[in-house]
Design an enzyme around this catalytic site. Structure first.
Site, PDB file in Angstrom:
ATOM      1  N   PRO A  79     -22.793  -2.382  34.527  1.00 33.50           N
ATOM      2  CA  PRO A  79     -23.130  -1.396  35.280  1.00 33.50           C
ATOM      3  C   PRO A  79     -24.350  -0.499  34.991  1.00 33.50           C
ATOM      4  O   PRO A  79     -24.630  -0.339  33.722  1.00 33.50           O
ATOM      5  CB  PRO A  79     -21.770  -0.625  35.010  1.00 33.50           C
ATOM      6  CG  PRO A  79     -20.612  -1.354  34.979  1.00 33.50           C
ATOM      7  CD  PRO A  79     -21.532  -2.688  34.416  1.00 33.50           C
ATOM      8  N   CYS A  80     -25.148  -0.075  35.723  1.00 30.14           N
ATOM      9  CA  CYS A  80     -26.583   0.358  35.611  1.00 30.14           C
ATOM     10  C   CYS A  80     -26.982   1.833  35.583  1.00 30.14           C
ATOM     11  O   CYS A  80     -27.874   2.328  35.473  1.00 30.14           O
ATOM     12  CB  CYS A  80     -27.535  -0.259  36.424  1.00 30.14           C
ATOM     13  SG  CYS A  80     -27.251   0.310  38.506  1.00 30.14           S
ATOM     14  N   GLN A  81     -25.746   2.472  35.759  1.00 34.66           N
ATOM     15  CA  GLN A  81     -25.844   4.206  35.847  1.00 34.66           C
ATOM     16  C   GLN A  81     -26.676   4.735  34.680  1.00 34.66           C
ATOM     17  O   GLN A  81     -27.198   5.518  35.087  1.00 34.66           O
ATOM     18  CB  GLN A  81     -24.571   4.829  36.416  1.00 34.66           C
ATOM     19  CG  GLN A  81     -23.937   4.367  37.705  1.00 34.66           C
ATOM     20  CD  GLN A  81     -22.802   3.347  37.458  1.00 34.66           C
ATOM     21  OE1 GLN A  81     -23.065   2.473  36.700  1.00 34.66           O
ATOM     22  NE2 GLN A  81     -22.055   3.201  38.488  1.00 34.66           N
ATOM     23  N   ASN A 118     -30.702  -5.965  35.464  1.00 32.74           N
ATOM     24  CA  ASN A 118     -30.431  -4.533  35.656  1.00 32.74           C
ATOM     25  C   ASN A 118     -31.403  -3.952  36.433  1.00 32.74           C
ATOM     26  O   ASN A 118     -32.406  -4.405  36.568  1.00 32.74           O
ATOM     27  CB  ASN A 118     -30.069  -3.824  34.276  1.00 32.74           C
ATOM     28  CG  ASN A 118     -29.092  -2.650  33.995  1.00 32.74           C
ATOM     29  OD1 ASN A 118     -29.251  -1.761  34.882  1.00 32.74           O
ATOM     30  ND2 ASN A 118     -27.952  -2.978  33.578  1.00 32.74           N
TER      31      ASN A 118
END
Length: 387
Positions: A79-81, A118
């Site tokens: 997850p790249c948040q 990513n």
């Protein structure tokens, strides 16, 4: 060859890896909507994922030791948040950071290779120390952080070990590069950072695949030989006359090597416009008009005769106003889900579970299948040569 796909989402990277010839023995994601998309396509018999052994759940709770046999490749997009330009840039302070679980998978599975990707934002200078921390952990996955050890102290220990020059235990040779999907035939300007590693005992010498498509070749096709316009049967009066682009093309002494960038028109020209021809468009799955698109300064949509701008996750995209087509007359509308899937090079037979908003979230977070396949094909080739 066996693979394990983590943080699979809608399956862009996973499909590319399967298309490259890997057979997944585990596919994991926690997102219910994305898992429903995969299940729906498995039920429909979609070739790329019909045999995927899907697990819906938190990767941090997944038991890698339960998998049988050696693994050739681990892939995924943690997850790249924490690193997205649209996020809050908390990086290692953000509990959504799943890179520790990606590193755990390498430590426990000891795969011959891995591919993690990513957003380009991970390469920002503000995150440079943490990116190096990720790289060194992937290079020396056995060197885990001590209980309550601050990450900077762990980084210092990894740096000491790296520079010592003598390495015992599990060791990977790791390379990183930002790739633009448009340079690999994807009709979208989408940049992602790829982190690729090979276990040191494989003896693999590897580099990222060379670009196959270029902007220069597209400019030549438009402004030197006119093939692009002829191919699409565009009347001369309706052809783009960008002075800057034409001047650049005019400087070419000979035709550039490679294929032209693929454009939005290349990707969707055979689909009926869901706004102008809604009846015909309704015959195509996931292809209907989403109302409300508007153009404003800095957010004018994707021109028809260029690769699309980066698709964003969410209703309007981040920070807003994108995921739109801009027609030659300046009018705009949102891309349909089917068109967005084309721009991400998903198979035409694939369907997406949920509303337009939910489907666009899945698509906006995905790796273009064609880009994932380009990297995975070269990884597989090197593994075969060094078997």
């Amino acid at each position: 060859m066996k693979s394990v796909e983590l943080f699979v989402g809608a399956g862009g990277l996973g499909i590319g890896v399967s298309q490259a010839g890997f057979n997944p023995i585990a596919v994991v994601d926690w997102d219910r909507w994305a898992c429903d998309t995969i299940r729906q396509n498995k039920d429909r018999g979609l070739a790329a994922m019909k045999d995927w052994p899907l697990t819906e759940g938190d990767v941090s709770l997944f038991d890698f030791k339960g998998l049988s046999g050696p693994v050739d490749l681990v892939t995924g997009g943690p997850p790249c948040q924490p690193f997205s330009l649209g996020g809050q840039h908390q990086a290692f302070l953000d509990k959504r950071d799943m890179f520790p679980q990606a590193i755990r998978s390498v430590r426990e599975l000891k795969p011959r290779s891995f591919i993690f990707e990513n957003v380009k934002g991970l390469t920002r200078s503000a995150f440079s120390n943490y990116l190096e921390y990720i790289r060194l952990q992937l290079r020396h996955p056995d060197m885990v952080a001590r209980k309550e050890e601050p990450w900077l102290d762990h980084l210092a220990r990894l740096e000491d070990y790296e520079t010592k020059g003598r390495h015992d235990g599990l060791l990977y040779n790791v390379v990183m590069r930002v790739l633009n999907a448009a340079n690999y035939g994807v009709p979208q300007k989408r940049e992602r950072v790829f982190i690729v590693g090979f276990r040191a005992d494989t003896g693999v010498e590897w580099h990222f695949p060379a670009a196959t498509h270029s902007q220069d070749a597209l400019l030549w096709s438009k402004y030197r030989d006119g093939f692009y316009w002829d191919k699409h049967r565009i009347a001369k009066k309706d052809r783009s006359t960008s002075c800057r682009s034409a001047a650049r093309a005019g400087r070419f002494q000979e035709m550039p090597t490679g294929e032209p960038w693929q454009t939005v028109r290349d990707a969707i020209t055979d689909l009926p416009d869901p706004e102008l021809c809604p009846g015909v468009a309704s015959r195509y799955h996931d292809h209907k008009l989403q109302p409300g698109a508007r153009s404003y300064q800095g957010h004018t949509g994707s021109p028809l005769d260029e690769p699309a701008k980066t698709l964003k996750a969410g209703v309007h995209g981040v920070p807003g106003g994108e995921n739109m087509l801009r027609r030659a007359d300046g009018s705009v509308r949102y891309f349909s889900v089917r068109e967005s899937a084309r721009l991400q090079t998903f198979p035409d037979k694939m369907v997406f579970h949920g509303s337009w908003t939910e489907a666009m979230r899945q698509l906006g977070n995905a790796v273009p299948c064609q880009l994932g396949a380009a990297v995975a094909i070269q990884v597989r080739s090197c593994l075969i040569q060094n078997a």
